[in-house]
Structures are given as structure tokens and as C-alpha cells.
Scaffold this motif. Sequence first.
Motif, PDB file in Angstrom:
ATOM      1  N   ASN A 185     -50.590   3.499 -60.606  1.00  0.00           N
ATOM      2  CA  ASN A 185     -51.579   3.068 -59.621  1.00  0.00           C
ATOM      3  C   ASN A 185     -51.918   1.585 -59.779  1.00  0.00           C
ATOM      4  O   ASN A 185     -52.133   0.871 -58.795  1.00  0.00           O
ATOM      5  CB  ASN A 185     -52.856   3.903 -59.755  1.00  0.00           C
ATOM      6  CG  ASN A 185     -52.648   5.351 -59.370  1.00  0.00           C
ATOM      7  OD1 ASN A 185     -51.694   5.686 -58.676  1.00  0.00           O
ATOM      8  ND2 ASN A 185     -53.535   6.215 -59.819  1.00  0.00           N
ATOM      9  N   ARG A 186     -51.995   1.129 -61.037  1.00  0.00           N
ATOM     10  CA  ARG A 186     -52.341  -0.276 -61.269  1.00  0.00           C
ATOM     11  C   ARG A 186     -51.257  -1.204 -60.719  1.00  0.00           C
ATOM     12  O   ARG A 186     -51.554  -2.293 -60.207  1.00  0.00           O
ATOM     13  CB  ARG A 186     -52.544  -0.519 -62.767  1.00  0.00           C
ATOM     14  CG  ARG A 186     -52.953  -1.948 -63.105  1.00  0.00           C
ATOM     15  CD  ARG A 186     -53.230  -2.093 -64.588  1.00  0.00           C
ATOM     16  NE  ARG A 186     -54.403  -1.348 -64.972  1.00  0.00           N
ATOM     17  CZ  ARG A 186     -55.650  -1.792 -64.844  1.00  0.00           C
ATOM     18  NH1 ARG A 186     -55.871  -2.984 -64.306  1.00  0.00           N
ATOM     19  NH2 ARG A 186     -56.666  -1.047 -65.225  1.00  0.00           N
ATOM     20  N   VAL A 187     -49.998  -0.777 -60.798  1.00  0.00           N
ATOM     21  CA  VAL A 187     -48.901  -1.600 -60.299  1.00  0.00           C
ATOM     22  C   VAL A 187     -49.051  -1.838 -58.805  1.00  0.00           C
ATOM     23  O   VAL A 187     -48.878  -2.953 -58.309  1.00  0.00           O
ATOM     24  CB  VAL A 187     -47.546  -0.933 -60.605  1.00  0.00           C
ATOM     25  CG1 VAL A 187     -46.405  -1.706 -59.952  1.00  0.00           C
ATOM     26  CG2 VAL A 187     -47.343  -0.833 -62.108  1.00  0.00           C
ATOM     27  N   TRP A 188     -49.428  -0.764 -58.063  1.00  0.00           N
ATOM     28  CA  TRP A 188     -49.451  -0.863 -56.603  1.00  0.00           C
ATOM     29  C   TRP A 188     -50.828  -1.214 -56.042  1.00  0.00           C
ATOM     30  O   TRP A 188     -50.924  -1.855 -54.988  1.00  0.00           O
ATOM     31  CB  TRP A 188     -48.981   0.454 -55.985  1.00  0.00           C
ATOM     32  CG  TRP A 188     -47.619   0.839 -56.468  1.00  0.00           C
ATOM     33  CD1 TRP A 188     -47.295   1.898 -57.262  1.00  0.00           C
ATOM     34  CD2 TRP A 188     -46.390   0.151 -56.222  1.00  0.00           C
ATOM     35  NE1 TRP A 188     -45.951   1.928 -57.522  1.00  0.00           N
ATOM     36  CE2 TRP A 188     -45.359   0.857 -56.889  1.00  0.00           C
ATOM     37  CE3 TRP A 188     -46.057  -0.991 -55.505  1.00  0.00           C
ATOM     38  CZ2 TRP A 188     -44.040   0.466 -56.862  1.00  0.00           C
ATOM     39  CZ3 TRP A 188     -44.730  -1.396 -55.470  1.00  0.00           C
ATOM     40  CH2 TRP A 188     -43.739  -0.676 -56.150  1.00  0.00           C
ATOM     41  N   TYR A 189     -51.884  -0.793 -56.725  1.00  0.00           N
ATOM     42  CA  TYR A 189     -53.217  -0.932 -56.131  1.00  0.00           C
ATOM     43  C   TYR A 189     -54.199  -1.705 -57.001  1.00  0.00           C
ATOM     44  O   TYR A 189     -55.365  -1.854 -56.636  1.00  0.00           O
ATOM     45  CB  TYR A 189     -53.787   0.447 -55.827  1.00  0.00           C
ATOM     46  CG  TYR A 189     -52.858   1.299 -54.996  1.00  0.00           C
ATOM     47  CD1 TYR A 189     -52.557   0.952 -53.685  1.00  0.00           C
ATOM     48  CD2 TYR A 189     -52.248   2.420 -55.534  1.00  0.00           C
ATOM     49  CE1 TYR A 189     -51.684   1.711 -52.921  1.00  0.00           C
ATOM     50  CE2 TYR A 189     -51.373   3.201 -54.777  1.00  0.00           C
ATOM     51  CZ  TYR A 189     -51.088   2.830 -53.484  1.00  0.00           C
ATOM     52  OH  TYR A 189     -50.218   3.593 -52.742  1.00  0.00           O
ATOM     53  N   GLU A 212     -51.300   0.676 -47.780  1.00  0.00           N
ATOM     54  CA  GLU A 212     -52.691   0.471 -48.172  1.00  0.00           C
ATOM     55  C   GLU A 212     -53.050   1.494 -49.247  1.00  0.00           C
ATOM     56  O   GLU A 212     -52.225   2.339 -49.618  1.00  0.00           O
ATOM     57  CB  GLU A 212     -53.614   0.656 -46.970  1.00  0.00           C
ATOM     58  CG  GLU A 212     -53.477  -0.395 -45.895  1.00  0.00           C
ATOM     59  CD  GLU A 212     -54.476  -0.186 -44.776  1.00  0.00           C
ATOM     60  OE1 GLU A 212     -54.627  -1.101 -43.965  1.00  0.00           O
ATOM     61  OE2 GLU A 212     -55.089   0.907 -44.718  1.00  0.00           O
ATOM     62  N   GLU A 213     -54.277   1.431 -49.728  1.00  0.00           N
ATOM     63  CA  GLU A 213     -54.721   2.467 -50.662  1.00  0.00           C
ATOM     64  C   GLU A 213     -54.632   3.826 -49.978  1.00  0.00           C
ATOM     65  O   GLU A 213     -54.787   3.936 -48.757  1.00  0.00           O
ATOM     66  CB  GLU A 213     -56.152   2.186 -51.120  1.00  0.00           C
ATOM     67  CG  GLU A 213     -56.257   1.012 -52.057  1.00  0.00           C
ATOM     68  CD  GLU A 213     -57.622   0.940 -52.711  1.00  0.00           C
ATOM     69  OE1 GLU A 213     -58.357   1.952 -52.670  1.00  0.00           O
ATOM     70  OE2 GLU A 213     -57.954  -0.122 -53.261  1.00  0.00           O
ATOM     71  N   PRO A 214     -54.380   4.888 -50.743  1.00  0.00           N
ATOM     72  CA  PRO A 214     -54.091   6.199 -50.141  1.00  0.00           C
ATOM     73  C   PRO A 214     -55.193   6.698 -49.211  1.00  0.00           C
ATOM     74  O   PRO A 214     -56.382   6.630 -49.531  1.00  0.00           O
ATOM     75  CB  PRO A 214     -53.951   7.115 -51.357  1.00  0.00           C
ATOM     76  CG  PRO A 214     -53.570   6.208 -52.479  1.00  0.00           C
ATOM     77  CD  PRO A 214     -54.285   4.923 -52.211  1.00  0.00           C
ATOM     78  N   TYR A 215     -54.777   7.142 -48.043  1.00  0.00           N
ATOM     79  CA  TYR A 215     -55.595   7.907 -47.104  1.00  0.00           C
ATOM     80  C   TYR A 215     -56.842   7.158 -46.636  1.00  0.00           C
ATOM     81  O   TYR A 215     -57.924   7.736 -46.517  1.00  0.00           O
ATOM     82  CB  TYR A 215     -55.983   9.257 -47.722  1.00  0.00           C
ATOM     83  CG  TYR A 215     -54.782  10.008 -48.231  1.00  0.00           C
ATOM     84  CD1 TYR A 215     -53.835  10.508 -47.345  1.00  0.00           C
ATOM     85  CD2 TYR A 215     -54.574  10.188 -49.595  1.00  0.00           C
ATOM     86  CE1 TYR A 215     -52.709  11.169 -47.801  1.00  0.00           C
ATOM     87  CE2 TYR A 215     -53.451  10.848 -50.063  1.00  0.00           C
ATOM     88  CZ  TYR A 215     -52.522  11.329 -49.159  1.00  0.00           C
ATOM     89  OH  TYR A 215     -51.406  11.980 -49.604  1.00  0.00           O
ATOM     90  N   ARG A 216     -56.676   5.871 -46.345  1.00  0.00           N
ATOM     91  CA  ARG A 216     -57.798   5.101 -45.803  1.00  0.00           C
ATOM     92  C   ARG A 216     -57.867   5.222 -44.282  1.00  0.00           C
ATOM     93  O   ARG A 216     -58.874   4.846 -43.673  1.00  0.00           O
ATOM     94  CB  ARG A 216     -57.662   3.629 -46.192  1.00  0.00           C
ATOM     95  CG  ARG A 216     -57.746   3.383 -47.685  1.00  0.00           C
ATOM     96  CD  ARG A 216     -59.059   3.836 -48.257  1.00  0.00           C
ATOM     97  NE  ARG A 216     -59.157   3.549 -49.683  1.00  0.00           N
ATOM     98  CZ  ARG A 216     -60.154   3.949 -50.449  1.00  0.00           C
ATOM     99  NH1 ARG A 216     -61.138   4.668 -49.910  1.00  0.00           N
ATOM    100  NH2 ARG A 216     -60.177   3.669 -51.725  1.00  0.00           N
ATOM    101  N   PHE A 226     -50.641  15.794 -59.919  1.00  0.00           N
ATOM    102  CA  PHE A 226     -50.074  15.326 -58.674  1.00  0.00           C
ATOM    103  C   PHE A 226     -48.780  14.563 -58.943  1.00  0.00           C
ATOM    104  O   PHE A 226     -48.607  13.982 -60.015  1.00  0.00           O
ATOM    105  CB  PHE A 226     -51.041  14.366 -57.967  1.00  0.00           C
ATOM    106  CG  PHE A 226     -52.181  15.053 -57.284  1.00  0.00           C
ATOM    107  CD1 PHE A 226     -52.260  16.431 -57.215  1.00  0.00           C
ATOM    108  CD2 PHE A 226     -53.187  14.310 -56.694  1.00  0.00           C
ATOM    109  CE1 PHE A 226     -53.309  17.048 -56.589  1.00  0.00           C
ATOM    110  CE2 PHE A 226     -54.250  14.917 -56.067  1.00  0.00           C
ATOM    111  CZ  PHE A 226     -54.307  16.299 -56.014  1.00  0.00           C
ATOM    112  N   PRO A 227     -47.875  14.527 -57.962  1.00  0.00           N
ATOM    113  CA  PRO A 227     -46.722  13.642 -58.104  1.00  0.00           C
ATOM    114  C   PRO A 227     -47.176  12.188 -58.051  1.00  0.00           C
ATOM    115  O   PRO A 227     -48.189  11.860 -57.448  1.00  0.00           O
ATOM    116  CB  PRO A 227     -45.842  14.005 -56.912  1.00  0.00           C
ATOM    117  CG  PRO A 227     -46.786  14.572 -55.903  1.00  0.00           C
ATOM    118  CD  PRO A 227     -47.840  15.277 -56.689  1.00  0.00           C
ATOM    119  N   GLU A 228     -46.420  11.327 -58.691  1.00  0.00           N
ATOM    120  CA  GLU A 228     -46.776   9.918 -58.722  1.00  0.00           C
ATOM    121  C   GLU A 228     -46.853   9.336 -57.310  1.00  0.00           C
ATOM    122  O   GLU A 228     -46.006   9.621 -56.465  1.00  0.00           O
ATOM    123  CB  GLU A 228     -45.743   9.130 -59.532  1.00  0.00           C
ATOM    124  CG  GLU A 228     -45.791   9.435 -61.015  1.00  0.00           C
ATOM    125  CD  GLU A 228     -44.752   8.649 -61.779  1.00  0.00           C
ATOM    126  OE1 GLU A 228     -44.918   8.496 -62.996  1.00  0.00           O
ATOM    127  OE2 GLU A 228     -43.780   8.196 -61.147  1.00  0.00           O
TER     128      GLU A 228
END
Length: 826
Positions: free
Chosen positions: A680-684, A756-760, A626-628
Motif C-alpha cells: 500500500n505504501r508503494v502505491w498510496y 486513485e485510492e481504493p473505492y473513492r 485480502f489479495p494484495e
Amino acid sequence: MVSTPSGSIVRRACYICHCAAEYLPRAGRSTLSNRFVVRFVPRLSAYLALLTLLSLCAADASAQTAAIRGFVTDEADGRELGGATVALYEISADSVADVPAYGAVTNSDGVYLVSRIEPGRYLFEISFVGFVPFRDTLSFAAYDIRSLSLELRPRTEEMDGVVIEEERGGGMTDVRAGWQTIRPEDVDRIPSLDISGDLASYLSSLPGVVSMGDQGGRFFVRGGEPSQNLVLVDGMHVYQPFHLLGYYSVFPTNILNRVEFYAGGFPSRYGTRLSSVIDVSTRNGNNRRHEGMASVSPFTTSARIEGPIFPGRVSYLFAGRESVIEHGAQRYLARDVPFQFGNAYGKIHARVNPEYEVSVTAMRSHERGTVGEATGSSAPQVIQQRNEAFGIQSLLLPRFYPLLANVYISHSRLTSTLGPSGDPTRSSSVRSTRFALDAYFPGRRIDFQAGWEAVFTYLETDLTGLYQNVAADNRLSAPGAFYGDWNVEVSPALELQAGARLQFFGVRLDPYVEPRIRATWSRGTHRLTAAAGMYQQELVGVNDRRDAASVFTAWTSLRRDFGDIPFVRLPDPETPGGSRIVFVDNLVRGRIARSYHGILGYHGTPTDWLNVSVEGFYKDVADLFFPEITALPQLSTNLHPASGRSGGFETRVEVEQGPFYGYLTYAFSSTRYASRSPANRVWYGTERLRFPPPHDRRHQVDALLSASLAGVDVGVRWAYGSGLPFTRPRGFDGFIPIDDVHDVFEQPRSRRVLYEEPYRGRMPSYHRLDVTASRSFEVRGGELTVQASVMNVYDRRNIFYYDAFTFERVDQLPVIPSVGLQLDIR
């Protein structure tokens, strides 16, 4: 012809393998440049030896027997009759057997092939619903290979006390472990804005097929991505088969012969995709007389002409369609419909002799649409796409051998751009050339199909934008494959199809082995089907997954630069003083997107007017790329690994009684992805994220009722889909890279969205009611059809997408009344 001893066959194959093994020590192992020879040549030789052995065994099995083959066509127009039944009944003394000793069914090209016929005398019969059967007495000697092409005469005379009914088959419920044959008459039953019908309308009605709605032109099949769907038209690759206006594809009904649709579990002759297959076979032109069609509606105009170039031998068919939305529908809708599209198709078909046919096909489509005009953006995003394809298909029945061979040579191209009008900021191009051979060896209870394929694909992307640095990428992908499928009639009730595909991708030298299996058990009115298989894909279609309305796809592939792959040299215990190369890169170990399918289904016919089917499916997908996912408003071809799974079930009920026809379908599915990336760790706060992708539609319902009353054909369709996931924004900020001491009040900042976290989040559910009514009138020289339709009858406000930067929503199309005319000239 002389029978070949089986021992000789084995010796020949072993000799080929021995030659490959002997070549290995001479190839040299000391340099990196020899890795291709060291690892690839011996394996390829072994695979060729296996295919040679299988072919020789097929020849040996058919020794001392006879065969008959040919083409079956319609006497009225010369078109192929796919699905005609061929049977041979044994004749002894003065009696004819009640049950055929041999049989076959013509394929989509109208070809039949019956082999391994024991010498003797037989009653030969070819029958097709609505046509007068052909019968003749034939005698076969050993090694007799006979060609017999026939034209069946349409049945027009009335017979007292005899009612001719169409054989059951096709329709919404006739699905076999994900495999469904779609006929033009099936497509015509679905209400559509286009009076001539369109394949997109039918596919969107199938359970398990998720579309974004009236706009977008993207189809997701049982949890798969659009880039994971293999689309073939007469053997040509088509990378963007659907227009941005979701009602239309590049396949109008008037050019279709039949469509083989696999929602999963497809056999080994198909490859390089993870999810599904749409194999479109177009029809040949009328080679008896010239005829045509013209239609007009507020959305499109279309035309078709066809006829003989050399009567009975060579025919042509040309068709075209162009949108007229800006001159028609847009005038009475309450909003703009910012789409323009069109497509053109041409085919020339020649029957050279009773054993050889060739066809040349070309197609082209174009479209232009605006995304974001309704948001008040100062720079609306304009997307433009163009499909081009050209191909040659040769169908051969060798005179001295009982097999059917298809040879395909084609070239395809897709170009896409996105950005402000006249200054696109994103572009993507896919160019591919395909060479393929399919060979079919029929038997009495065991049929064998084998072939090979080579595709050379050049991918080019250029991604820039207001908030994005320049990112250009050019790659060459050249996958190749060998495959073999065995169809075995284990008993009158049980059929098995087992096969394997040896798929070569550029990321490693060893082939990827993809086993496939299908099974069908039938007894009376009940049928159980099952399918399973492994599938792998090198191409990646990159979309901005935060945007459910993203219509731009950047095509790329995994890296294949062997010069940059790390390796180590270890001692080789099999060669004194020798060494072997071990590759340590993850891709060389086989890290490529792969999917495992499992399908189980039931079909039953409780009464003559009722059909039911139920299917359960499961797909496990690993090593997706997947793209980042970042908070920056940019699209990137920087990929990170992910995995996923999709499962669910589908139920279909179909009713047909007299002038009434209807179906009701329900599908439940659940799709989950998991990605792992340091970003992912940077943002979530965690490297591993689990989320439903933006096409995770849990519930789907589709209902159709049609009837023919007093000469008027009426169709009513209602569709429902539960809400799709999307990523909710929390707010905005300005981003300044900390690479030096800055005055934050003067330093330019990059715009950024905090998600937010993706697709919540979940969008509202989608539902719509469509109604059509049509009537045909005989006119001089042809037939005139008038159709009135209303799409989205109760004007449901279905959301298309939600703009994260302006917090504004854009809806699907409102209520759309339409009147269309079609004139068929005969």
C-alpha cells in the motif's frame, strides 16, 4: 431401563478426563512430531468427556418419564407437514385441561418429539391449518417410549358459521434477530422471469442483502462477502448457489420445502463462515400418485416429475431447468444476453419404518457467460462454472431413547474457469466431503441439541493471464467441530438459546471456541429478539476487488504446514526437568478471520392486517485476508491482513387484507474495511488504507403490491439501491523492472493502470420496476397457468461495471417483456 444416579454420571465423566490426563506424560514431548499428541489428544478427550456428561445428564433427566414421537404427513400425497402443532392435555376424572401440559411443533421433515411426560392419561391432539385435527386418548407409563406416525386429512367439507384462517407466521416481517423462515408461497409472491419462481428473486428483495443487479450472481449479506455465506442443501455444501444471470439460483421454487435464512447471529450448529447461512430443505416426492410439471418462457424451460416407487414408502422427485435465452429473449432484446445455464435435481426418499427415514439427493448445475463483449475487447473473457453435489441424509428416532438424530454424508464440487474461449487463463476448484451428526434431546422446558461435523476440502487454483505470471496453489483444509445448544423456556414470555461451537482448523492445534446466544421475549402482539455470537473462517474467496463486476472467485485457505511453523522450547515449571513448546507463528496464535455479531429486533402486529419489524445489527470483522491491492492488472492469492465493520438497521412493513398483499422495506448500512500492507505504501503513500468495499450499499428500498382480482394474480415490485463504490483509474503507464541496465526504448514493458485510492468513486444508483400478471385455468388432467411479465418497465440504464482499461461502461439488462406457460399434471 434403570435410572442412573447423578453421582455415577459425574464419576464416569471424571474418569474419562482422568484417563486423558494420565496419557499426557506418556505421550512424550521431546520431538516436533509429538506436538499433535501432546496438545490435541488431551483436549479432544476432555471435550468428548463433556459431551458424554451432557448426554448422560439428559438420560438421567428423562428417567421415569415417557415420550412420544413420529412423523406427520399429508394423507393426500404423503408429504411431510412441517409446522403442525402437537399437544397433550391432562385428563383428570371426566375433565380435560384447557391448557396443554406438553407440546411440540413438527420440524421441516414433519417429525415431532415430546419427552419427559409424567405417567398418566392425556388427550393427544395434532392440528395443522387446513387439515382435520387428530385426537385420541393415550395413557403413558414410566419409561414408555411410543411411536405414533399420522396422516392428516385435508379439510374439504364446509362448516356453517366457521371460517378457517391461516395462522400468522412467515412473510417478510417475521424475522427474529436475523433469522427468517422462507416458504415456497413467500417466493411465489415476488415477480420473476421464471413462471415457477426462484429463491434468488426473494433473497434479492430482502433488506440487507446486496446483489450486483441483473447479472453477476453474487449476494452480499449485511456487509459480508459471498464467500462468507454458508449454503447447505439437504446438508450438502454448495459453493456457487446463484447463476450469473441474477434472476436465477440453483433452487427453483418447485423443489423447496422451506429455507432457514440467517442474516447473522446463527446458532452453533452452523460454522466455518463469517456472515450468513442459507439452509435449504427440499421436499419429498408425492408417494401416493405420479404428477409432473412443464413450463416454458423466453428465458428458460423447466420440467418436474415425481411419484411413488413403492406407494406410501418410497418416492422420487426429479426436476430440471435449462436456459433458452439465445433462442428466445435474445431475439427481441436490443443486445446480446451472453449467458447459458441449467440445473438438474433428483431425490429419492424412503420411509423404512416408523422410526427411520433415509433420502438420497443429487444436484448439478452449469453455466457459461461472456464478460467484456460490449467493450470491444479482442479477447472476450468467458466464465464457466459447474456445481455438483451428492448426499445421503438419515433421520433416526431410536426405539429405546427419546431423541432425534440426523446423519449427513455428502460430497460437493465446484469448478470455475475464466479466460478466452477454449483457452482459460484462470481456474479454481473446490472439492469437499462432509460428515455430520445432529442430535436433538427435547425436554419440558429445556431442549438440548448437539452434534459434530468433519469436512475435508481440497482447493486448487491456477492463475495466469496476459499481464500475470503463473500462480498455482493447491491446499487441503480439514475443519472439524463439536457443538451444543440449549433452548431454555425461562418463562412463558422469555426463551433463551445459548450454545458454543468448538471449531478445529488446520492453522493451529487448539480449538477455536465460538460462543453463541439468542433470546426472544414475547408479550401479546409484541416481540423483542436479540442475538450475538462469534464466528471464524479459514477459507478465503479471492476476487479482483478493483472490479465491481468480477464474477470469478479463486478459493484458497490459510497455510497449515506444521513442519514450517517456527517454535521455541522453554522450561516447563509443572514438570521437573521437562520443557514445553511455544509456537511463535501468528497463525498458530489464532490469527484467522473472525467476526462478532450483535443484533436487536422488534416485531409487532398492531392490527390483524398489519405487521411491522425493525432490526439493528453490527458486525465487527478482524483478521480478514485480502489479495494484495496493486496497480498491476493481475489477480493473486498473496494475502495481507485487513479488518472491517458493518452496521445499520432495517425496517419492514407488511400489509395483508383480503385479496391484497404488500410490503415496504428500507435498509441503511455502512461497511468499512481497513487493510495494512507494505504494498500500500508503494502505491498510496501509507501502509494502512481505509475504504468502503465494492458492496457498500448505503440505502435500499423495496416495495411490493400484489392482488388477486377476477382470477388474475397481479404483482408490482419496485427496487432501489444507492450507488456502489468503485476504484477510479487516473491513467496508464508502462512498467519496466529495474534489475539491470536497460535501453528503455527497446525493453518490453508491462501494462499498468494508475488508480486513485481504493473505492473513492460511486456508481449511479440502481432502481427498477417489475410487473407480472398470471391466471390459471383448469384443464383435463391438470392446471394451465399463463404469466405475462415486464422486467425493468421504464427501461432504466443501470450500470453493471465500468471497464478500467477502455473507459467504457456495460449496463444491466434493458426492459424485458416475457410470456410464460406452465402445465401442472395431476
